[in-house]
Write a protein that holds these residues in place. Structure first.
Motif, mmCIF file in Angstrom:
data_model
loop_
_atom_site.group_PDB
_atom_site.id
_atom_site.type_symbol
_atom_site.label_atom_id
_atom_site.label_comp_id
_atom_site.label_asym_id
_atom_site.label_seq_id
_atom_site.Cartn_x
_atom_site.Cartn_y
_atom_site.Cartn_z
ATOM 1 N N ARG A 1 108.705 124.007 21.650
ATOM 2 C CA ARG A 1 108.340 122.800 21.890
ATOM 3 C C ARG A 1 107.320 122.147 20.869
ATOM 4 O O ARG A 1 107.688 120.941 20.407
ATOM 5 N N ASN B 1 105.490 131.610 26.447
ATOM 6 C CA ASN B 1 104.856 131.237 25.357
ATOM 7 C C ASN B 1 105.662 130.799 24.068
ATOM 8 O O ASN B 1 105.452 129.877 23.392
ATOM 9 N N SER C 1 106.977 127.418 24.743
ATOM 10 C CA SER C 1 105.875 126.500 24.209
ATOM 11 C C SER C 1 105.832 126.375 22.718
ATOM 12 O O SER C 1 105.637 125.253 22.387
#
Length: 487
Positions: free
Chosen positions: A189, A183, A186
């Motif tokens: 990103r 997570n 992510s």
């Protein structure tokens, strides 16, 4: 008499208002208005001020104050209002009712701003962590992160960076740090795609901490080397980055770069961040010992660090003397401390440095000494100490640690006459490194200067000059307050 009676009746209404301190609630309401102003004007500096003010109020937060503030900031009966209320302790329900009744007269926001929603998440999460309700904190943090993924506003970025930190902290306190690694990647990103540089800084440090927590140094270095690089926005995050970089470099045997990173992190850290500076100094001491340097005594006598650095002081003393037996005793005596600091593996590497230091002292003291006596003085406990002493001396001569020769026929180590160090290039190298350090510090100070925009293009009036000077004074005050934040 009439005046005395009136003075006695005045405090009565204030005693029946609420059990919670009204000043804390009032401060939170002022912070909420500051968030609204910053959100509508799109001024990130106001949101930064919100974070600083919240940290100052952290110790005064309780369930009653939070309940009253949630009723003020959020629409009663909404999904977010009910979710955040479910995390608060149920035993303070009476106080909550009292606060709700008293705050009913306040104007309730018809449409809650996203910044205000995230701030409510942050307040509740900080309260749950301080109360050691880690399971509820994990649930609250996960819900806040899910909400953050749908928001792309620059005024939310500052609050989001704090939420990322407490999100990772809540899982670390429960030992479930590995669960959120995907997570965090992510989120990093997403922050990169949204050009959220503060979020990238925070998430990169959290990922490095995640990897280092499980001793995944290679993966941490791969992530660090491929992550986007930009100018640091937060001094605290930059200090953490330097500390993690120093640890990675130390494990990879790049001691010179590790020493520079760790010492820079210790210097840049705020004075209030005592625990962080202690950790930086512990690793810096080990790295300097591995480089063959002996840290100054003043390093161990810093205010508030004497007790924490005591094991490393005794370790340094053993390395300085070159006593292998004393080194083993210190390593065994403080093994629990070294294991908790995760420096035990580095201390094992120091054994070779202890032997080399002892051998250097022997070569200075004796012009000629037998290898048998060298083995005895070094206290080598191997099955064949003479052969080990001969190999150790040979390697030290090859590496340039000592200036001597070995007489294999008679089993002697013959030391050469020590020359004048000022006839070599050593002083030049020392002065060159000091000058380079001073120049780098000057360049960093110049880059850190802040100039008013377009100051070279237009002449400002007296009114604009006064306004600019007032803003600069406020900014300087806020920067000074930042040193005590986040640590």
């Amino acid at each position: 008499m009439t005046q005395d009676v009136e003075m006695k009746e005045l405090p009565a209404p204030s005693n029946s208002v609420s059990a919670a301190p009204p000043s804390t609630l009032q401060h939170l309401k002022e912070i909420a208005s500051l968030i609204e102003t910053g959100a509508y004007a799109r001024e990130v500096r106001r949101i930064l001020r919100v974070v600083r003010l919240t940290i100052a109020l952290r110790r005064k937060l309780n369930a009653a104050v939070l309940a009253a503030f949630l009723n003020f900031a959020l629409t009663p009966g909404s999904e977010l209002h009910g979710r955040l209320f479910s995390y608060l302790p149920k035993e303070d329900e009476h106080d909550m009712d009292v606060d709700t009744a008293t705050s009913g007269n306040q104007t309730v926001a018809k449409h809650s701003l996203p910044e205000l929603e995230i701030y409510c998440y942050l307040l509740v999460l900080i309260f749950l962590i301080d109360q050691k309700r880690y399971n509820e904190a994990k649930a609250c943090a996960s819900a806040s992160i899910a909400r953050l993924k749908n928001l792309n506003r620059r005024t939310v970025d500052v609050l989001a960076s704090r939420l990322y930190f407490y999100y990772s902290l809540s899982y670390e306190l429960t030992g479930d740090l590995a669960e959120i690694r995907g997570n965090l990647l992510s989120l990093h990103r997403i922050a990169t795609l949204r050009h959220d540089e503060l979020g990238q800084e925070t998430l990169l440090n959290l990922l490095l901490r995640n990897y280092l927590h499980y001793n995944l140094y290679d993966q941490a270095e791969k992530l660090r080397s491929k992550a986007p690089r930009f100018e640091a926005h937060s001094n605290q995050q930059f200090c953490r980055y330097l500390f993690y970089l120093g640890k990675i470099r130390t494990i990879q045997l790049e001691y010179t770069d590790a020493k520079e990173s760790l010492l820079q992190a210790a210097r840049k850290a705020p004075v209030a961040a005592l625990g962080f500076r202690v950790q930086c100094n512990k690793w810096a001491i080990i790295v300097r010992l591995l480089l063959g340097e002996i840290p100054e005594r003043t390093v161990f006598m810093q205010k508030g660090m004497e007790k924490a650095l005591r094991p490393y002081f005794e370790l340094t003393n053993a390395v300085r003397i070159g006593d292998l037996e004393l080194f083993k005793q210190v390593a065994e005596k403080f093994s629990s401390t070294f294991n908790s600091d995760r420096t035990h593996n580095l201390i094992v590497r120091l054994r070779h440095n202890v032997i080399r230091t002892g051998l250097r002292n022997i070569s200075i003291s004796y012009s000629r000494i037998s290898l048998v006596d060298v083995a005895k003085k070094l206290r080598l406990d191997s099955p064949n100490p003479v052969a080990d002493a001969e190999s150790i001396v040979s390697k030290a001569i090859r590496d340039g640690a000592i200036d001597a020769t070995i007489d294999h026929a008679n089993g002697w180590m013959v030391s050469k006459e020590t020359g004048d160090i000022y006839s070599t290039n050593e002083p030049q190298f020392a002065f060159n490194s000091r000058i380079a350090f001073c120049l780098n510090m000057h360049n960093e100070a110049v880059r850190a200067l802040r100039f008013p925009p377009n100051s070279h293009k237009e002449k400002e009036s007296a009114e604009k000059r006064r306004e600019r000077q007032q803003q600069e004074q406020e900014l300087a005050k806020h920067i000074a307050e930042e040193d005590d934040d986040e640590f």
